[in-house]
Design an enzyme around this catalytic site. Structure first.
Site, PDB file in Angstrom:
ATOM      1  N   HIS A 153      50.937  52.173  74.204  1.00 45.82           N
ATOM      2  CA  HIS A 153      51.892  52.482  73.134  1.00 45.82           C
ATOM      3  C   HIS A 153      51.534  53.763  72.383  1.00 45.82           C
ATOM      4  CE1 HIS A 153      54.281  48.634  73.143  1.00 45.82           C
ATOM      5  NE2 HIS A 153      53.273  48.330  73.939  1.00 45.82           N
ATOM      6  N   ASP A 358      51.836  60.833  67.577  1.00 45.34           N
ATOM      7  CA  ASP A 358      52.411  59.491  67.633  1.00 45.34           C
ATOM      8  C   ASP A 358      52.875  59.214  69.056  1.00 45.34           C
ATOM      9  OD1 ASP A 358      53.284  57.059  66.595  1.00 45.34           O
ATOM     10  OD2 ASP A 358      54.313  57.993  64.899  1.00 45.34           O
TER      11      ASP A 358
END
Ligand code: ADQ
Length: 448
Positions: A153, A358
């Site tokens: 992720h 991110d």
């Protein structure tokens, strides 16, 4: 067709679990008697060597406990104080200790030993995130021949950053025992293949495959997504329930929503808003920023630091500019219910999604989905969020460049309605074509 067995550090608990992954995996788990496995959230001195069933939900869930020592060394230690900063390129924050790595391997070995006896040959296994990188390797050691996929992720770091780990080469070995490694963005696929070749000694093959004897692994991007249609519906309902006065007709609203993490760029965002206010006195009293940031991973030093820094900056900016009837920043350090967030996104004119690094960033996608298509807000998005590869019609900024971000805030506030509508329509098309069901189907089809 065998079962789908998903593993992640946290699993959705309660009789009606919610969240993005539940939406993504719920159908597949319910249809074929799938199972979701993860930690229970409970700490016990001597964890049982067996998985425990939770019996009140729509699909099977099995949990295991950690000991307080494992919580400190495996979870706060190797996972959150070594892997998390490493994967986000923050090698300056690495906190390397031998006992962290030992505990990380031990917990994954224990999990593999609990899982292996349950496996049937046709079962497919989908492992989520950096807490369980070695799981396939541990399962293969116990003889598992199943198809095993891994989805990361977070971003994947450069080969150079990976070498800051004493066991950088071992990460490649761990990954090589998966059949499929899924990453958020194309940049991560490039980094992962380069790291496996340069640090791990693998050979790159055609079609996104790498060979590290005796196995071949496919590395590919599967950008995670949301159920945009459902989120749009929720936001349209929820805006009606917001308290009166959240948005006055003569006042514009910017919003930031992030866990209070040093990767999310909140200090830079506050500085840019301060710069904007310094440049545009005419906007004083007419624009404010709501930043919603619940603390996470408390007790890890870097998280205490980011909390102190952001509190200091918001206090400083409010101290410099606030008036009796207006405060520039409302800094909320608590989680907000998903429904309220949806309404707030829709009420906002601008979202500031400006992480320093991110994996994807789902707030960016949620904000776009929540907008009124006839009067949409503007997304200001960091070039370092994985989402920037897909959401090209956002205002893309460099979160290190405070002046550029302040200029983007003015551009967004001044953007004419036709341009806002055109950008929003283009972004929404990406989100509806590539929704969360597309994401999980894509991964599972590739896993085979
Ligand atoms: P996170 O780092 O947690 O996830 P993000 O993708 O933004 O980051 O997801 C956060 C989720 O939590 C969003 O659904 C958001 O609405 C919710 N949330 C955030 N702040 C909240 C608050 N104050 N109150 C309530 N809810 C809040 C990791 C990676 C990301 C990747 C996701 C999914 O770091 O890059 O996008 O996993 O793969």
């Amino acid at each position: 067709m065998g079962r789908l067995i998903c593993l992640s550090n946290r699993i959705p608990l309660g009789p009606n679990p919610t969240g993005g992954l539940v939406v993504a995996l719920g159908d597949a788990l319910t249809e074929r008697g799938g199972i979701w496995i993860g930690t229970s959230g409970e700490l016990v001195e001597s964890p049982e060597p067996a998985l425990r069933e939770i019996e009140d939900g729509p699909f099977r869930r099995l949990v295991f406990d950690l000991s307080p020592e494992e919580q400190a060394n495996y979870y706060h230690g190797f996972s959150n104080s070594v892997l998390w900063p490493l994967l986000h390129g923050r090698t300056d924050l690495l906190d390397i200790h031998g006992e962290f790595l030992t505990s990380y391997k031990d917990v994954n070995r224990r999990l593999a030993r609990m899982l292996a006896p349950m496996l049937e040959p046709e079962d497919r296994i989908w492992v989520h995130d950096f807490h369980m990188l070695p799981l396939a390797y541990k399962l293969r050691t116990l003889g598992a021949q199943n198809r095993i996929g891994f989805f990361l992720h977070t971003p994947f770091p450069t080969p150079l950053a990976l070498q800051a780990l004493p066991n950088g080469a071992e990460i490649s070995q761990w990954l090589a025992h998966y059949d499929l490694v899924g990453l958020q963005a194309v940049r991560d696929v490039r980094n992962c293949i380069a790291a496996m070749v340069e640090v791990g000694g693998a050979t790159e093959l055609a079609g996104g495959f790498v060979h590290l004897a005796p196995r071949q692994t496919r590395i590919a991007a599967f950008p995670i997504a949301i159920d945009a249609t459902d989120f749009a519906r929720l936001a349209a309902e929820e805006i009606e329930k917001l308290p009166a006065g959240i948005r006055k007709p003569d006042r514009r609203l910017m919003i930031g929503v992030d866990r209070l993490d040093y990767t999310k760029g909140v200090p830079q965002r506050f500085r840019a808003f301060g710069e904007f206010l310094a440049r545009h006195e005419d906007w004083h009293r007419h624009v404010s920023l709501i930043q919603i940031s619940p603390p996470t991973r408390e007790g890890v030093a870097a998280y205490d630091d980011i909390r102190a820094e952001t509190e200091h900056l918001s206090g400083q900016i409010n101290g410099a500019y606030a008036e009796i009837t207006w405060a520039p920043i409302r800094f909320i350090n608590r989680p907000v219910p998903r429904e309220t967030l949806a309404g707030l996104y829709r009420a906002a004119d601008i979202a500031l999604v400006t992480p320093l690094m991110d994996g994807m960033n789902l707030v960016a996608k949620e904000f776009v989905a929540a907008q009124d298509p006839e009067d949409p807000g503007v997304l200001i998005l960091s070039q370092f969020a994985g989402a920037a590869e897909q959401l090209e019609e956002a205002l893309i900024v460099n979160p290190h460049d405070i002046e550029q971000m302040a200029t983007a805030m003015m551009t967004a506030l001044a953007m004419p309605l036709p341009e806002r509508k055109q950008r929003h329509a283009a972004l929404m098309q990406v989100l509806t074509r590539h929704d969360v069901h597309w994401w999980s189907r894509g991964f599972l089809t590739a896993l085979g």
